[in-house]
Design a protein around this motif. Structure first.
Motif, PDB file in Angstrom:
ATOM      1  N   GLU A  42       0.817  -1.213   0.000  1.00  0.00           N
ATOM      2  CA  GLU A  42       0.000   0.000   0.000  1.00  0.00           C
ATOM      3  C   GLU A  42       0.850   1.261   0.000  1.00  0.00           C
ATOM      4  O   GLU A  42       0.495   2.261  -0.589  1.00  0.00           O
ATOM      5  N   ASN A  54      -3.344   4.395  16.062  1.00  0.00           N
ATOM      6  CA  ASN A  54      -3.531   4.944  14.717  1.00  0.00           C
ATOM      7  C   ASN A  54      -4.781   4.353  14.066  1.00  0.00           C
ATOM      8  O   ASN A  54      -5.703   5.072  13.700  1.00  0.00           O
ATOM      9  N   GLY A  55      -4.759   3.047  13.924  1.00  0.00           N
ATOM     10  CA  GLY A  55      -5.870   2.363  13.261  1.00  0.00           C
ATOM     11  C   GLY A  55      -5.356   1.106  12.602  1.00  0.00           C
ATOM     12  O   GLY A  55      -4.143   0.850  12.586  1.00  0.00           O
ATOM     13  N   GLY A  63      -4.006  -0.935   6.482  1.00  0.00           N
ATOM     14  CA  GLY A  63      -4.206  -2.034   5.530  1.00  0.00           C
ATOM     15  C   GLY A  63      -3.755  -3.369   6.087  1.00  0.00           C
ATOM     16  O   GLY A  63      -3.755  -4.374   5.370  1.00  0.00           O
ATOM     17  N   LYS A 104       8.507   0.724  26.183  1.00  0.00           N
ATOM     18  CA  LYS A 104       8.682   1.613  27.351  1.00  0.00           C
ATOM     19  C   LYS A 104       9.708   1.051  28.339  1.00  0.00           C
ATOM     20  O   LYS A 104       9.386   0.696  29.477  1.00  0.00           O
TER      21      LYS A 104
HETATM   22  O1  0RQ Z   1       5.575   4.958  21.647  1.00  0.00           O
HETATM   23  O2  0RQ Z   1       5.739   6.895  20.160  1.00  0.00           O
HETATM   24  O3  0RQ Z   1       5.751   7.156  22.647  1.00  0.00           O
HETATM   25  O4  0RQ Z   1       7.714   6.104  21.466  1.00  0.00           O
HETATM   26  O5  0RQ Z   1       3.782   2.751  20.446  1.00  0.00           O
HETATM   27  O6  0RQ Z   1       5.691   2.085  18.464  1.00  0.00           O
HETATM   28  O7  0RQ Z   1       7.693   0.636  18.228  1.00  0.00           O
HETATM   29  O8  0RQ Z   1       7.825   3.073  17.492  1.00  0.00           O
HETATM   30  O9  0RQ Z   1       6.505   1.320  16.211  1.00  0.00           O
HETATM   31  O10 0RQ Z   1       5.944   3.487  14.934  1.00  0.00           O
HETATM   32  O11 0RQ Z   1       6.015   1.184  13.859  1.00  0.00           O
HETATM   33  O12 0RQ Z   1       4.183   1.828  15.421  1.00  0.00           O
HETATM   34  C1  0RQ Z   1       1.590  -0.810  15.550  1.00  0.00           C
HETATM   35  C2  0RQ Z   1       1.412   1.584  16.208  1.00  0.00           C
HETATM   36  C3  0RQ Z   1       3.633   0.558  15.658  1.00  0.00           C
HETATM   37  C4  0RQ Z   1       1.965   0.982  13.809  1.00  0.00           C
HETATM   38  C5  0RQ Z   1       2.118   0.573  15.325  1.00  0.00           C
HETATM   39  C6  0RQ Z   1       4.341   2.373  21.703  1.00  0.00           C
HETATM   40  C7  0RQ Z   1       5.835   2.576  21.508  1.00  0.00           C
HETATM   41  C8  0RQ Z   1       5.847   3.882  20.747  1.00  0.00           C
HETATM   42  C9  0RQ Z   1       4.985   3.291  18.415  1.00  0.00           C
HETATM   43  P1  0RQ Z   1       6.250   6.392  21.484  1.00  0.00           P
HETATM   44  P2  0RQ Z   1       7.020   1.818  17.616  1.00  0.00           P
HETATM   45  P3  0RQ Z   1       5.704   2.023  15.025  1.00  0.00           P
HETATM   46  C10 0RQ Z   1       0.623   0.079   6.911  1.00  0.00           C
HETATM   47  C11 0RQ Z   1      -0.044  -1.007   7.696  1.00  0.00           C
HETATM   48  C12 0RQ Z   1      -1.285  -0.502  12.404  1.00  0.00           C
HETATM   49  C13 0RQ Z   1      -1.580  -0.217  10.961  1.00  0.00           C
HETATM   50  C14 0RQ Z   1      -0.761  -0.985  10.005  1.00  0.00           C
HETATM   51  C15 0RQ Z   1       0.515   0.933  13.355  1.00  0.00           C
HETATM   52  C16 0RQ Z   1       4.625   3.741  19.842  1.00  0.00           C
HETATM   53  O13 0RQ Z   1       2.737   0.140  13.012  1.00  0.00           O
HETATM   54  O14 0RQ Z   1      -0.224   1.877  13.535  1.00  0.00           O
HETATM   55  O15 0RQ Z   1      -0.134  -1.976  10.314  1.00  0.00           O
HETATM   56  N1  0RQ Z   1       0.085  -0.225  12.760  1.00  0.00           N
HETATM   57  N2  0RQ Z   1      -0.782  -0.497   8.797  1.00  0.00           N
HETATM   58  O16 0RQ Z   1       6.497   2.663  22.746  1.00  0.00           O
HETATM   59  C17 0RQ Z   1       1.975   0.533  24.901  1.00  0.00           C
HETATM   60  C18 0RQ Z   1       2.409  -1.508  23.865  1.00  0.00           C
HETATM   61  C19 0RQ Z   1       3.174  -0.821  22.896  1.00  0.00           C
HETATM   62  C20 0RQ Z   1       3.256   0.568  23.005  1.00  0.00           C
HETATM   63  C21 0RQ Z   1       4.360  -0.092  21.236  1.00  0.00           C
HETATM   64  N3  0RQ Z   1       2.280  -2.844  23.829  1.00  0.00           N
HETATM   65  N4  0RQ Z   1       1.811  -0.789  24.839  1.00  0.00           N
HETATM   66  N5  0RQ Z   1       2.658   1.246  23.995  1.00  0.00           N
HETATM   67  N6  0RQ Z   1       4.000   0.978  21.968  1.00  0.00           N
HETATM   68  N7  0RQ Z   1       3.874  -1.207  21.798  1.00  0.00           N
HETATM   69  C22 0RQ Z   1       0.173   1.530   7.111  1.00  0.00           C
HETATM   70  C23 0RQ Z   1      -1.128   1.899   6.462  1.00  0.00           C
HETATM   71  O17 0RQ Z   1      -2.036   1.176   6.555  1.00  0.00           O
HETATM   72  C24 0RQ Z   1      -1.282   3.184   5.734  1.00  0.00           C
END
Ligand code: 0RQ
Length: 498
Positions: free
Chosen positions: A284, A374-375, A378, A398
Motif C-alpha cells: 500500500e 492509529n488504526g 491495511g 517503554k
Molecule cells: O511509543 O511513540 O511514545 O515512542 O507505540 O511504536 O515501536 O515506534 O513502532 O511506529 O512502527 O508503530 C503498531 C502503532 C507501531 C503501527 C504501530 C508504543 C511505543 C511507541 C509506536 P512512542 P514503535 P511504530 C501500513 C499497515 C497498524 C496499521 C498498520 C501501526 C509507539 O505500526 O499503527 O499496520 N500499525 N498499517 O512505545 C503501549 C504496547 C506498545 C506501546 C508499542 N504494547 N503498549 N505502547 N507501543 N507497543 C500503514 C497503512 O495502513 C497506511
C-alpha cells in the motif's frame, strides 16, 4: 468548458456545516492541504460567533497536519474514516470528541459507495494536472479519489505545483463494479495495468481549481538502530530459510510491508540478503527504502497506493521518470489492498503489532485495549489473505515495562486464524500448522523478552493446560491491569489468581 480558478479561501467557503468531504490522498501523500487549512479558519470563526461548524471526512488513509491536524485543533471534525496518525486527532478521539470509524482501507471506497457513511457533498482532489474536459491527474497517491469524484455533487481540485507534471502516467485508475455483478479485478502480476492514467469526471462538477505549491507532509523516519536492525535481519533470515526449503518459490513472492522504522529495517535487510532474488512489491505504501532498492535493482517493480517518501526522494523520482515509469504504479486503495488480488498473487505480508498474545492474536490499534493509537490501516487486508502473514514488534516497549507478548490481547485486530509468523528481536515464532498450545510454546521460547519468559510460563501454570486454548480468565488481562496500577507489567503477581 473553461476551468474556474479560485482561491483556497473561496473553495473552503463552499463547504458548509454538516457536509461530508471526500479527499484524495493516502498517508500525507497526495492529500488535500490548502482548502482544508482554510476550512479550519472558517470553523474557528464560526465557533467564535457561537455557531456550530463540523464536517465528516472520508479519505484514503492518514493525511498531513494541514488536514487532520488543523481541522482537529479547530474542533471541525464530527466524523472521520479511516486510518490516521495525527497526534492531535488521536488525543481528540481518545477524549471522545470525534466519531472515528477505523475500517480496513480496502473497504473504504466501497463502503462510501454502498452509502454506509452518508453522502459525499464535496470532493477535494490534489492534482498535478486537470483538463477542461474533466481529466484529473493525481499526484503521489490513489486513495479513494476515483470513488469520491464520482459520488460527490461538486469537486474542488487543488492543482499543486509542488508535484511535477511528470507524475502523469504513474497512476492506474480503476474502480470495480459493485455486487451482485462484480467481476474479478484482472490483476495477475504486480505490474499489470488495468485502468486509465487519470480520473475522468463530468467537467460541470469541477466548481473550482485552486492553484497551490505545497509539498507533501510525509514524515521522515528515524535511522535504523540495533533493535530494528535485528528484527529486520530475523525477517530476512526467516524468508531466506523458507525459500531454501521450497515453501517460498525460488522466484520469490511479492511483498507487502507496513510503514515505519521497523518496516524500513526489514526492507533494508531483505535488500542486503543476496540469497533472496530481486523481488516485486504489491503493497500500500512505498517508503524511501523501496525507492533505493528499485534503483539498486533489488526491487524489480513496486505497485502501491502511495509514495510516502520524503520530498527530496519524491523529487528524485519525478526527475527520473524515464527510469521509474516501468517500475512503479500507483493504484486506488481498494485495488492496492484488494483481498482478492492479495490472495491471487500470494503476497508475503509484513506488518507491525502493538501486542500479540500467546495464541497468535494480534492487537495493532489499541493501547491497553481502550486508547486508539492509529488504526488498522491495511494490515488486515493483507494479513487475512497473505501467502505468509508476518507480524513484527520489539519484544518490550517503554524500557521493558511493557511486554509485547501478553496472555490475552487487550484488543483483537488479527485473529489467531490469520497470523502465521511473529518476529521480535529475540527470534521467530513460526505458528503455521500448530495447535494453540504448540503456538504458545513457540512464542514464549522464541519471541518473549527474557524478563517475561518465566512470567508467561507461570501464567500458563494457572490454567489446567488441557483446554484447546488454555486461559485463566480472571488473570488473562492481569498484566495490563498491573501496568495501569504500578506502571510495570513485571510486577504482576499470579499468586492472587491461584
Ligand atoms: O511509543 O511513540 O511514545 O515512542 O507505540 O511504536 O515501536 O515506534 O513502532 O511506529 O512502527 O508503530 C503498531 C502503532 C507501531 C503501527 C504501530 C508504543 C511505543 C511507541 C509506536 P512512542 P514503535 P511504530 C501500513 C499497515 C497498524 C496499521 C498498520 C501501526 C509507539 O505500526 O499503527 O499496520 N500499525 N498499517 O512505545 C503501549 C504496547 C506498545 C506501546 C508499542 N504494547 N503498549 N505502547 N507501543 N507497543 C500503514 C497503512 O495502513 C497506511
Amino acid at each position: 468548458m473553461a476551468l474556474n480558478y479560485i482561491s483556497a479561501a473561496e473553495a473552503a467557503s463552499l463547504i458548509k456545516h454538516g457536509y461530508n468531504i471526500g479527499l484524495s490522498g493516502f498517508t500525507p501523500a497526495g492529500t488535500a492541504k490548502a482548502v482544508t487549512a482554510e476550512l479550519a479558519k472558517i470553523a474557528e470563526e464560526e465557533h467564535a460567533k457561537g455557531n456550530p461548524f463540523q464536517i465528516g471526512i472520508f479519505t484514503g488513509a492518514s493525511t498531513g497536519d494541514s488536514c487532520d491536524g488543523v481541522l482537529t485543533r479547530a474542533k471541525a471534525i464530527r466524523y472521520r474514516a479511516p486510518y490516521t496518525t495525527n497526534s492531535d486527532f488521536r488525543k481528540a478521539v481518545n477524549n471522545g470528541e470525534i466519531a472515528y470509524n477505523d475500517i480496513h482501507l480496502s473497504q473504504m471506497a466501497q463502503e462510501v459507495r454502498y452509502g454506509f457513511m452518508g453522502k459525499v457533498d464535496i470532493a477535494i482532489i490534489e492534482a498535478c494536472e486537470v483538463t477542461p474536459d474533466g481529466k484529473i491527474y493525481l499526484t503521489a497517491a490513489g486513495g479513494i479519489a476515483p470513488t469520491v469524484c464520482r459520488l460527490a455533487d461538486r469537486i474542488i481540485v487543488e492543482l499543486n505545483a509542488a508535484h511535477s507534471k511528470n507524475a502523469m502516467g504513474l497512476h492506474d485508475v480503476y474502480e470495480p463494479l459493485d455486487p451482485p455483478y462484480r467481476r474479478e479485478i484482472p490483476i495477475y502480476k504486480p505490474s499489470d495495468r488495468i485502468g486509465l492514467p487519470y480520473i475522468q469526471v463530468d467537467p460541470e462538477k469541477i466548481v473550482g481549481v485552486v492553484e497551490t505549491n505545497w509539498p507533501d507532509e510525509a514524515r521522515g523516519f528515524a535511522d535504523a538502530d540495533p533493535l530494528t536492525d535485528k528484527i529486520g535481519q530475523n525477517v530476512a533470515d526467516f524468508l531466506a530459510a523458507d525459500m531454501k526449503r521450497g515453501i517460498i518459490p525460488s522466484t520469490f513472492l511479492p511483498l507487502q510491508s507496513g510503514v515505519g522504522n521497523i518496516a524500513n529495517a526489514v526492507l533494508g535487510a531483505l535488500g542486503r540478503d543476496k540469497t533472496i532474488p530481486a523481488f516485486e512489491m504489491y503493497t500500500e505504501v512505498i517508503q524511501n527504502s523501496v525507492i533505493g532498492l528499485i534503483r539498486e535493482g533489488r526491487v524489480k517493480f513496486g505497485s502501491a497506493c502511495s509514495l510516502t517518501v520524503t520530498n527530496d526522494c519524491l523529487e528524485g523520482i519525478y526527475n527520473d521518470m524515464d527510469f521509474f515509469r516501468d517500475k512503479l504504479v500507483l493504484r486506488p486503495s481498494e485495488i492496492s489492498n484488494s483481498p482478492e488480488v492479495v490472495r491471487r498473487l500470494g503476497i508475503i505480508s509484513i506488518n507491525t503489532a502493538i501486542e500479540a498474545d500467546l495464541y497468535g492474536n494480534v492487537n495493532s490499534t489499541h493501547i491497553s485495549g481502550t486508547k486508539m493509537m492509529n488504526g488498522i490501516g491495511g494490515s488486515g487486508d493483507f494479513t487475512r489473505n497473505a501467502y505468509i502473514s508476518i507480524f513484527t514488534c520489539p519484544s518490550v516497549a517503554k524500557e521493558g515495562k511493557i511486554s509485547a507478548i501478553v496472555p490475552m490481547v487487550s484488543h483483537a485486530d488479527h485473529s489467531e486464524h490469520d497470523v502465521n509468523i511473529i518476529i521480535t528481536e529475540q527470534g521467530v515464532a513460526d505458528l503455521r500448522g500448530k495447535s494453540p498450545k504448540e503456538r504458545a510454546q513457540a512464542i514464549i521460547e522464541n519471541c518473549v523478552h527474557p524478563d517475561y519468559k518465566s512470567i508467561l510460563w507461570d501464567y500458563l501454570k494457572l490454567t489446567d493446560g488441557k483446554a484447546q486454548t488454555p486461559h485463566a480468565l480472571r488473570a488473562a488481562l492481569a498484566m495490563h491491569a498491573e501496568l495501569a496500577k504500578s506502571g510495570d507489567m513485571r510486577n504482576v503477581d499470579w499468586a492472587q489468581y491461584k
